[in-house]
Design a protein around this motif. Structure first.
Motif, PDB file in Angstrom:
ATOM      1  N   PHE A  37      31.818  56.096  39.228  1.00  0.00           N
ATOM      2  CA  PHE A  37      30.655  55.250  38.934  1.00  0.00           C
ATOM      3  C   PHE A  37      31.004  54.193  37.894  1.00  0.00           C
ATOM      4  N   LEU A  38      31.786  54.586  36.897  1.00  0.00           N
ATOM      5  CA  LEU A  38      32.149  53.648  35.845  1.00  0.00           C
ATOM      6  C   LEU A  38      32.993  52.496  36.389  1.00  0.00           C
ATOM      7  N   LEU A  39      34.013  52.812  37.171  1.00  0.00           N
ATOM      8  CA  LEU A  39      34.889  51.776  37.727  1.00  0.00           C
ATOM      9  C   LEU A  39      34.139  50.890  38.724  1.00  0.00           C
ATOM     10  N   LEU A  40      33.321  51.518  39.563  1.00  0.00           N
ATOM     11  CA  LEU A  40      32.537  50.744  40.519  1.00  0.00           C
ATOM     12  C   LEU A  40      31.550  49.826  39.802  1.00  0.00           C
ATOM     13  N   GLY A  41      30.922  50.333  38.756  1.00  0.00           N
ATOM     14  CA  GLY A  41      29.988  49.523  37.982  1.00  0.00           C
ATOM     15  C   GLY A  41      30.663  48.341  37.324  1.00  0.00           C
ATOM     16  N   LEU A  42      31.864  48.552  36.770  1.00  0.00           N
ATOM     17  CA  LEU A  42      32.598  47.441  36.157  1.00  0.00           C
ATOM     18  C   LEU A  42      32.969  46.390  37.198  1.00  0.00           C
ATOM     19  N   ALA A  43      33.406  46.841  38.379  1.00  0.00           N
ATOM     20  CA  ALA A  43      33.789  45.896  39.429  1.00  0.00           C
ATOM     21  C   ALA A  43      32.591  45.086  39.914  1.00  0.00           C
ATOM     22  N   VAL A  44      31.486  45.780  40.185  1.00  0.00           N
ATOM     23  CA  VAL A  44      30.288  45.085  40.688  1.00  0.00           C
ATOM     24  C   VAL A  44      29.680  44.221  39.603  1.00  0.00           C
ATOM     25  N   GLY A  45      29.644  44.722  38.368  1.00  0.00           N
ATOM     26  CA  GLY A  45      29.029  43.973  37.284  1.00  0.00           C
ATOM     27  C   GLY A  45      29.794  42.720  36.904  1.00  0.00           C
ATOM     28  N   LEU A  46      31.118  42.784  36.940  1.00  0.00           N
ATOM     29  CA  LEU A  46      31.929  41.634  36.521  1.00  0.00           C
ATOM     30  C   LEU A  46      32.230  40.670  37.663  1.00  0.00           C
ATOM     31  N   PHE A  47      32.359  41.198  38.878  1.00  0.00           N
ATOM     32  CA  PHE A  47      32.795  40.357  39.999  1.00  0.00           C
ATOM     33  C   PHE A  47      31.860  40.470  41.201  1.00  0.00           C
ATOM     34  N   GLY A  48      30.580  40.751  40.946  1.00  0.00           N
ATOM     35  CA  GLY A  48      29.636  40.957  42.043  1.00  0.00           C
ATOM     36  C   GLY A  48      29.525  39.785  42.983  1.00  0.00           C
ATOM     37  N   TRP A  49      29.461  38.562  42.408  1.00  0.00           N
ATOM     38  CA  TRP A  49      29.340  37.389  43.273  1.00  0.00           C
ATOM     39  C   TRP A  49      30.559  37.235  44.160  1.00  0.00           C
ATOM     40  N   MET A  50      31.745  37.408  43.606  1.00  0.00           N
ATOM     41  CA  MET A  50      32.974  37.262  44.385  1.00  0.00           C
ATOM     42  C   MET A  50      33.064  38.332  45.469  1.00  0.00           C
ATOM     43  N   ILE A  51      32.664  39.567  45.126  1.00  0.00           N
ATOM     44  CA  ILE A  51      32.674  40.638  46.120  1.00  0.00           C
ATOM     45  C   ILE A  51      31.695  40.317  47.247  1.00  0.00           C
ATOM     46  N   TYR A  52      30.521  39.812  46.870  1.00  0.00           N
ATOM     47  CA  TYR A  52      29.510  39.451  47.869  1.00  0.00           C
ATOM     48  C   TYR A  52      30.039  38.371  48.804  1.00  0.00           C
TER      49      TYR A  52
END
Length: 204
Positions: A10-25
């Motif tokens: 959850f921690l790693l996923l949260g950091l990835a989504v929180g910091l790079f959410g737009w790019m992932i989207y």
């Protein structure tokens, strides 16, 4: 904070989504489009095979529909997102204006439906908010993914840290993502590419 309470996924996923959410989207849109398009194409191929009296029709049409649907989905998904954001904004805008009319907050300006002024006001509210969401969609995605990321980070660190971690991580994620969007997303070029995808879809 106890180490045992930390949930690393959850921690790693949260950091990835929180910091790079737009790019992932943005990077994930073609993948989503490919999956949706493949499913739709395969379904159409299956239906078409039922009308063809041939034992080889089903695998051929199913495979062709799956491949063509996936290819079209990859190319068209980024254009179709415009419809999604506009539809969401239009729904919220129209519902909001209708609510204001129903509560009498616009009684001095607009007559409620079935009077034409009420319908016109609802349509205007839907159009305006739909266009606003289309224009601000990159920031909306950044905000939504920042919130999701902050919640996931809080879950990953344990509920006892929520009062401190949730607001701090949300502020950090919002700052990083909005900064990235403003710096690296060329608004005119971005919208031009989306319009070009949309025109190709209409031409096809």
């Amino acid at each position: 904070m106890e180490t045992e309470s930390i949930q690393l996924p959850f921690l790693l996923l949260g950091l990835a989504v929180g910091l790079f959410g737009w790019m992932i989207y943005w990077a994930g849109l073609p993948l989503i489009g490919g999956v949706v398009g493949a499913g739709a194409g395969a379904s159409l191929g299956y239906l078409a095979a039922g009308a063809v009296q041939s034992p080889s029709a089903l695998p051929f049409l199913l495979g062709a529909g799956l491949i063509l649907g996936a290819v079209m989905g990859v190319f068209l998904m980024r254009a179709l997102q415009l419809y999604f954001f506009f539809a969401v904004g239009a729904s919220l805008g129209g519902a909001g204006v209708f609510h204001l009319i129903e509560r009498g907050l616009l009684s001095g300006f607009v007559q409620p439906p079935p009077h034409w002024e009420g319908f016109l006001a609802i349509a205007f509210g839907a159009l305006v908010l739909g266009l606003v969401l289309v224009k601000l969609r990159r920031f909306i995605v950044a905000v939504v993914t920042s919130v999701i990321g902050a919640v996931l980070v809080t879950v990953g660190l344990g509920p006892e840290s929520a009062n401190l971690v949730l607001p701090i991580s949300l502020i950090v994620f919002l700052g990083v993502q909005i900064g990235l969007v403003r710096k690296f997303v060329d608004t005119k070029g971005f919208d031009r590419r989306a319009r070009q995808d949309l025109m190709r879809r209409r031409a096809s």
